[in-house]
Motif scaffolding. Structure first.
Motif, PDB file in Angstrom:
ATOM      1  N   TYR A   8       0.450  -1.145   0.089  1.00 56.91           N
ATOM      2  CA  TYR A   8      -0.360  -0.125  -0.030  1.00 56.91           C
ATOM      3  C   TYR A   8       0.937   1.321  -0.307  1.00 56.91           C
ATOM      4  O   TYR A   8       0.709   2.382  -0.528  1.00 56.91           O
ATOM      5  CB  TYR A   8      -0.921  -0.182   1.032  1.00 56.91           C
ATOM      6  N   GLN A  18      -5.484   1.519  -7.330  1.00 59.55           N
ATOM      7  CA  GLN A  18      -5.338   0.125  -7.203  1.00 59.55           C
ATOM      8  C   GLN A  18      -5.542  -0.383  -8.534  1.00 59.55           C
ATOM      9  O   GLN A  18      -5.128  -1.774  -9.402  1.00 59.55           O
ATOM     10  CB  GLN A  18      -6.787  -0.375  -6.483  1.00 59.55           C
ATOM     11  N   GLU A  36      -2.769  -5.966  -0.373  1.00 56.74           N
ATOM     12  CA  GLU A  36      -2.923  -4.663   0.362  1.00 56.74           C
ATOM     13  C   GLU A  36      -3.247  -4.989   1.669  1.00 56.74           C
ATOM     14  O   GLU A  36      -3.320  -4.031   2.776  1.00 56.74           O
ATOM     15  CB  GLU A  36      -3.441  -3.364  -0.302  1.00 56.74           C
TER      16      GLU A  36
END
Length: 207
Positions: A8, A18, A36
């Motif tokens: 992340y 993402q 993540e």
């Protein structure tokens, strides 16, 4: 920080969403989200693409520790060493010129004895020589950066020494000032060192 948190953090540092990461790696956005959040880990065949995308090493991905490039360390050391040598040579050259200026300026002054004049001159020259030798001998050479092993540079050294020998003899015989013309050899040492440094820089740039 676990693997998901690192992923992340790396994504955020690249200002990627993402969905953008998913498109680049040919996976779904949900897959990136699971990586993540720690619900799953990247498959083996996604590790290298992830590292390339985030511009990190595999060690940094799994441990969070940034690996150190030895070449960068060597380059930094070499730059620092070169700066130290350049400063040492510049300061020594300044002292040599200061010694000559001392003789020129104060030689006509009647209240300064010749012994004191010569003594201070020799002291400045000795101080400059000590600084030059001590600094250059104490600065370590960077591995693989020796630029003077080949016969090419030995020939240059020999030519320069012959030129200064001729200059020394010519000046000495013309002026008969043998007690002063020995300064030629101080200039020889300085100029030879400058040539060495210049050749070293040229060779480094050619690599």
């Amino acid at each position: 920080m676990n693997l998901g948190e690192r992923l992340y953090s790396f994504r955020k540092s690249k200002n990627l969403s993402q969905e953008e990461v998913a498109n680049m790696l040919n996976v779904t956005r949900q897959t990136v989200s699971k990586w993540e959040t720690g619900q799953s880990a990247p498959d083996f065949d996604r590790i290298v693409p992830l590292c390339e995308l985030y511009e990190i090493s595999t060690d940094e991905l799994f441990t969070g520790k940034r690996s150190i490039d030895k070449n960068i360390i060597y380059d930094n050391c070499d730059n620092n060493n070169r700066k130290a040598r350049a400063f040492s040579i510049s300061f020594s050259v300044f002292l040599y010129f200061l010694a000559v200026i001392w003789i020129i300026v104060f030689e006509p002054v009647s209240f300064i004895s010749s012994n004191l004049l010569v003594g201070i001159f020799l002291f400045i020259c000795a101080l400059s020589t000590f600084n030059l030798i001590y600094k250059l001998m104490s600065i370590p050479k960077t591995p693989g950066k020796d630029a003077f092993n080949s016969n090419k540079y030995k020939i240059i050294d020999d030519v320069v020494s012959m030129i200064f020998l001729l200059i020394y003899l010519i000046l000495s015989f013309i002026t008969s000032a043998w007690s002063i013309t020995w300064i030629t050899w101080i200039l020889y040492a300085i100029i030879l060192k400058i040539i060495h440094l210049m050749l070293g820089v040229v060779k480094d740039e050619e690599k």
